[in-house]
Design an enzyme around this catalytic site. Structure first.
Site, mmCIF file in Angstrom:
data_model
loop_
_atom_site.group_PDB
_atom_site.id
_atom_site.type_symbol
_atom_site.label_atom_id
_atom_site.label_comp_id
_atom_site.label_asym_id
_atom_site.label_seq_id
_atom_site.Cartn_x
_atom_site.Cartn_y
_atom_site.Cartn_z
ATOM 1 N N HIS A 20 0.833 -1.193 0.000
ATOM 2 C CA HIS A 20 0.000 0.000 0.000
ATOM 3 C C HIS A 20 0.872 1.249 0.000
ATOM 4 O O HIS A 20 1.777 1.376 0.813
ATOM 5 C CB HIS A 20 -0.921 -0.032 1.225
ATOM 6 C CG HIS A 20 -1.925 1.050 1.227
ATOM 7 N ND1 HIS A 20 -2.325 1.665 2.387
ATOM 8 C CD2 HIS A 20 -2.629 1.646 0.229
ATOM 9 C CE1 HIS A 20 -3.235 2.583 2.103
ATOM 10 N NE2 HIS A 20 -3.431 2.584 0.798
ATOM 11 N N ASP A 28 7.469 7.507 -20.977
ATOM 12 C CA ASP A 28 7.707 7.492 -22.410
ATOM 13 C C ASP A 28 9.173 7.163 -22.666
ATOM 14 O O ASP A 28 9.957 6.987 -21.732
ATOM 15 C CB ASP A 28 7.280 8.818 -23.041
ATOM 16 C CG ASP A 28 7.994 10.043 -22.468
ATOM 17 O OD1 ASP A 28 9.180 9.946 -22.070
ATOM 18 O OD2 ASP A 28 7.364 11.118 -22.436
ATOM 19 N N HIS A 106 6.544 19.106 -14.507
ATOM 20 C CA HIS A 106 7.337 17.978 -15.015
ATOM 21 C C HIS A 106 8.654 17.801 -14.263
ATOM 22 O O HIS A 106 9.068 16.661 -13.999
ATOM 23 C CB HIS A 106 7.597 18.142 -16.511
ATOM 24 C CG HIS A 106 8.242 16.950 -17.140
ATOM 25 N ND1 HIS A 106 7.676 15.696 -17.128
ATOM 26 C CD2 HIS A 106 9.419 16.818 -17.791
ATOM 27 C CE1 HIS A 106 8.469 14.846 -17.757
ATOM 28 N NE2 HIS A 106 9.536 15.499 -18.167
ATOM 29 N N TYR A 128 5.377 14.202 -22.493
ATOM 30 C CA TYR A 128 4.742 14.088 -21.177
ATOM 31 C C TYR A 128 3.847 12.864 -21.034
ATOM 32 O O TYR A 128 2.887 12.868 -20.264
ATOM 33 C CB TYR A 128 3.978 15.374 -20.833
ATOM 34 C CG TYR A 128 4.868 16.592 -20.927
ATOM 35 C CD1 TYR A 128 5.827 16.841 -19.953
ATOM 36 C CD2 TYR A 128 4.776 17.455 -22.014
ATOM 37 C CE1 TYR A 128 6.675 17.932 -20.054
ATOM 38 C CE2 TYR A 128 5.617 18.555 -22.118
ATOM 39 C CZ TYR A 128 6.568 18.785 -21.138
ATOM 40 O OH TYR A 128 7.408 19.862 -21.235
ATOM 41 N N ALA A 129 4.166 11.799 -21.736
ATOM 42 C CA ALA A 129 3.407 10.547 -21.641
ATOM 43 C C ALA A 129 3.986 9.719 -20.502
ATOM 44 O O ALA A 129 4.671 8.715 -20.700
ATOM 45 C CB ALA A 129 3.462 9.792 -22.964
#
Length: 139
Positions: A20, A28, A106, A128-129
């Site tokens: 947990h 990417d 980012h 930004y994937a």
């Protein structure tokens, strides 16, 4: 905690060891992977496998409580952002829980990947994937 079956042994093993609030990053092809987390490189060539293909496979196996996404995806990759939100909405329905979505710059996202148990690299070549998935519990 694991929910099903996954063919990639490394990804499956990492998910089975998550407790947990532990996290797993899917990135990417260009996301820098810091020292520390296990590196699982699935990239074959540009776009294969795609970020969404990897995210769907991982979330089919992993119980997700919350996610972290780079805020820049909203403007620099809006179509992928929308597809990702659809995936997360579907996952909420399947799991029966709300998934908290946090957006961070980012640069902060890259720093947060250091806390992940592993970083799974896709072949995605769009900006930004990336996503950090935080493990929930199945009970």
């Amino acid at each position: 905690m694991k929910k099903g079956t996954l063919l990639n042994a490394e990804v499956s093993s990492v998910i089975s060891r998550l407790g947990h609030t532990d996290s797993l990053t899917i990135g990417d092809a260009g996301l820098p992977i810091p020292p520390g987390p296990q590196r699982i490189d699935l990239a074959v060539t540009h776009g294969i496998p795609s970020f969404l293909q990897v995210a769907k496979a991982v979330t089919h196996e992993m119980q997700v409580e919350s996610v972290i996404i780079a805020d820049e995806i909203r403007t620099h990759n809006a179509s992928l952002h929308q597809e990702l939100l659809v995936l997360l909405e579907s996952l909420q329905q399947q799991q029966g829980n709300a998934i908290r979505i946090d957006y961070v710059p980012h640069e902060q996202f890259k720093t947060l990947t250091q806390r992940s148990q592993a970083v799974v690299r896709s072949g995605e070549c769009t900006p930004y994937a990336n996503i950090i998935l935080t493990a929930g519990v199945t009970f």
